[in-house]
Design a protein around this motif. Structure first.
Motif, PDB file in Angstrom:
ATOM      1  N   UNK A  48       0.860  -1.186   0.000  1.00  0.00           N
ATOM      2  CA  UNK A  48       0.000   0.000   0.000  1.00  0.00           C
ATOM      3  C   UNK A  48       0.892   1.229   0.000  1.00  0.00           C
ATOM      4  N   UNK A  49       0.661   2.122  -0.966  1.00  0.00           N
ATOM      5  CA  UNK A  49       1.486   3.316  -1.066  1.00  0.00           C
ATOM      6  C   UNK A  49       0.671   4.471  -1.615  1.00  0.00           C
ATOM      7  N   UNK A  50       1.044   5.689  -1.223  1.00  0.00           N
ATOM      8  CA  UNK A  50       0.399   6.896  -1.738  1.00  0.00           C
ATOM      9  C   UNK A  50       1.363   8.063  -1.559  1.00  0.00           C
ATOM     10  N   UNK A  51       1.478   8.904  -2.589  1.00  0.00           N
ATOM     11  CA  UNK A  51       2.487   9.957  -2.592  1.00  0.00           C
ATOM     12  C   UNK A  51       1.907  11.364  -2.593  1.00  0.00           C
ATOM     13  N   UNK A  52       0.620  11.508  -2.313  1.00  0.00           N
ATOM     14  CA  UNK A  52      -0.008  12.823  -2.292  1.00  0.00           C
ATOM     15  C   UNK A  52      -0.702  13.054  -0.950  1.00  0.00           C
ATOM     16  N   UNK A  53      -1.167  14.291  -0.744  1.00  0.00           N
ATOM     17  CA  UNK A  53      -1.914  14.584   0.468  1.00  0.00           C
ATOM     18  C   UNK A  53      -3.336  14.047   0.351  1.00  0.00           C
ATOM     19  N   UNK A  54      -3.956  13.814   1.518  1.00  0.00           N
ATOM     20  CA  UNK A  54      -5.313  13.282   1.571  1.00  0.00           C
ATOM     21  C   UNK A  54      -6.152  14.214   2.451  1.00  0.00           C
ATOM     22  N   UNK A  55      -7.281  14.687   1.932  1.00  0.00           N
ATOM     23  CA  UNK A  55      -8.204  15.503   2.703  1.00  0.00           C
ATOM     24  C   UNK A  55      -9.247  14.583   3.324  1.00  0.00           C
ATOM     25  N   UNK A  56      -9.201  14.437   4.649  1.00  0.00           N
ATOM     26  CA  UNK A  56     -10.114  13.519   5.336  1.00  0.00           C
ATOM     27  C   UNK A  56     -11.338  14.242   5.876  1.00  0.00           C
ATOM     28  N   UNK A  57     -11.246  15.545   6.041  1.00  0.00           N
ATOM     29  CA  UNK A  57     -12.375  16.377   6.469  1.00  0.00           C
ATOM     30  C   UNK A  57     -11.990  17.824   6.191  1.00  0.00           C
ATOM     31  N   UNK A  58     -12.965  18.696   6.245  1.00  0.00           N
ATOM     32  CA  UNK A  58     -12.679  20.100   5.972  1.00  0.00           C
ATOM     33  C   UNK A  58     -11.664  20.632   6.981  1.00  0.00           C
ATOM     34  N   UNK A  59     -10.578  21.126   6.456  1.00  0.00           N
ATOM     35  CA  UNK A  59      -9.526  21.659   7.318  1.00  0.00           C
ATOM     36  C   UNK A  59      -8.539  20.624   7.815  1.00  0.00           C
TER      37      UNK A  59
END
Length: 394
Positions: A48-59
């Motif tokens: 499992x890999x990911x190279x970007x930011x993740x928005x999980x909720x506003x702010x």
């Protein structure tokens, strides 16, 4: 997981970069199974890999490959490594966060999990406004970071405990600034208990880093399980045996490293396991080492008793005598003894040999390094007696 919100139970595999639900109740190699009811990821040699930011909720935006997050409730994520080795990498590793409650992460199973982010985040991060808990049971977990910490526990104002428990498995960590495990509290006035518990012959290894807290006032409490079944913890190059430990596999103490077996702890090296000692193993009073280490290092047994072969001697100036100590146990090291003379101008001492210097009385004392056991010999020095004889001729 990898920038995808997974809410439905099922088996998933990576198809052209997207985790896609497939048939099956048990994950095949390279897949994971998600149980929505228990918030459990079962990994079978998954990558499992990911190279970007993740928005999980506003702010709330994070870098992470596996993120469990809530603004309204406690957050508990369970990971099962069923077999083989699964990897979590990318710019971020695992993040479990609750902005209002407790945050906990459980990693179990007979397999291994390597969490090694490439970016500026810690390997495993638990963040909460209350308590944080990392529980490893049976699994072999490696967590490292080139820029932050291997394991990062962040507890805030309402927290009372920040805990790590490792049972019948291992946790190997490393991080930037030589910090492998970091307990962070929001302030000295509200710092709670930082603890690390090992059981089931577990090993926590931070030999290329260290274990520390943000506040020096909050010392990490390290110990064995409540039943005495324990493990080994390396804080930097200094290892300690907690409770009763039987080596399941081989263990090596490298040059410059130490392993201490304190009072009440036992380290057993059974047939089939190897303890290679190229550093120093210290068995303290009340500690036990069962089995013979290999390697070119030293094993020092703390002296639990000491006596001298003589309690009093008489010497003339210029004379000398050797004092021989008897130490307990028999395999203890003489390095743990300290010799002194209270009147070196009367009787000096070197390597156990007493030399008379001038008339008078001196006391030679041998004691253990901890000062718990002493023995004394009184030395009375007198001037040599000279006689003159002459032949008288008639």
């Amino acid at each position: 997981v990898g920038d995808q919100l997974i809410t439905e139970s099922g088996c998933y595999e990576n198809q052209n970069g997207t985790w896609t639900k497939v048939d099956g109740a048990e994950p095949s190699s390279g897949q994971f199974y998600y149980d929505a009811d228990t918030v459990t990821l079962t990994l079978n040699q998954a990558e499992i890999t990911h190279d970007q930011t993740v928005t999980v909720a506003e702010g709330y935006t994070y870098e992470g490959s596996v993120i469990a997050f809530s603004q309204t409730a406690d957050v508990s994520l369970n990971i099962v490594v069923s077999q083989g080795t699964s990897t979590i990498t990318g710019t971020g590793g695992i993040r479990v966060e609750s902005t209002t409650g407790n945050a906990s992460l459980s990693i179990k199973g007979s397999g291994s999990l390597d969490v090694e982010p490439k970016g500026s985040n810690s390997g495993i991060t638990l963040c909460s406004s209350k308590n944080t808990n990392l529980d490893i049971d049976g699994a072999d977990v490696t967590a490292s970071s080139p820029a932050q910490y291997g394991v990062y526990l962040i507890s805030s104002t309402d927290a009372t405990t920040s805990t790590i428990t490792v049972n019948n498995g291992s946790l190997t960590t490393g991080g930037n600034g030589n910090v492998g495990i970091y307990y962070y509290w929001s302030g000295t006035s509200n710092a709670g208990t930082s603890s690390l518990t090992v059981s089931g012959n577990a090993v926590v290894d931070t030999r290329n880093s260290q274990i520390m807290t943000q506040n020096k006032e909050t010392v990490v409490q390290v110990g064995a399980g409540s039943d005495g079944n324990g493990g080994i913890v390396f804080d930097g190059t200094e290892g300690t045996v907690y409770g009763d430990v039987t080596l399941d596999e081989s263990l090596t103490i490298d040059q410059g490293e130490t392993l201490t077996i304190p009072e009440g702890s036992t380290l057993t090296v059974p047939e089939g396991a190897t303890l290679t000692n190229n550093g120093t193993i210290t068995v303290q009073s009340g500690g036990t080492l069962e089995g013979t280490p290999t390697g070119n290092g030293t094993v020092e047994y703390k002296v639990t008793g000491v006596t001298l072969n003589k309690s009093a001697i008489s010497l003339t100036v210029g004379g000398n005598e050797t004092l021989i100590p008897t130490i307990t146990p028999e395999n203890a090291s003489n390095k743990n003894l300290i010799w002194t003379s209270d009147q070196p101008e009367i009787a000096k001492l070197e390597n156990g040999v007493v030399t008379a210097v001038a008339p008078g009385t001196a006391n030679i004392t041998v004691r253990t390094v901890d000062g718990g056991y002493t023995a004394t010999c009184t030395v009375k020095v007198t001037e040599p007696v000279y006689s003159i004889s002459a032949d008288i001729f008639p």
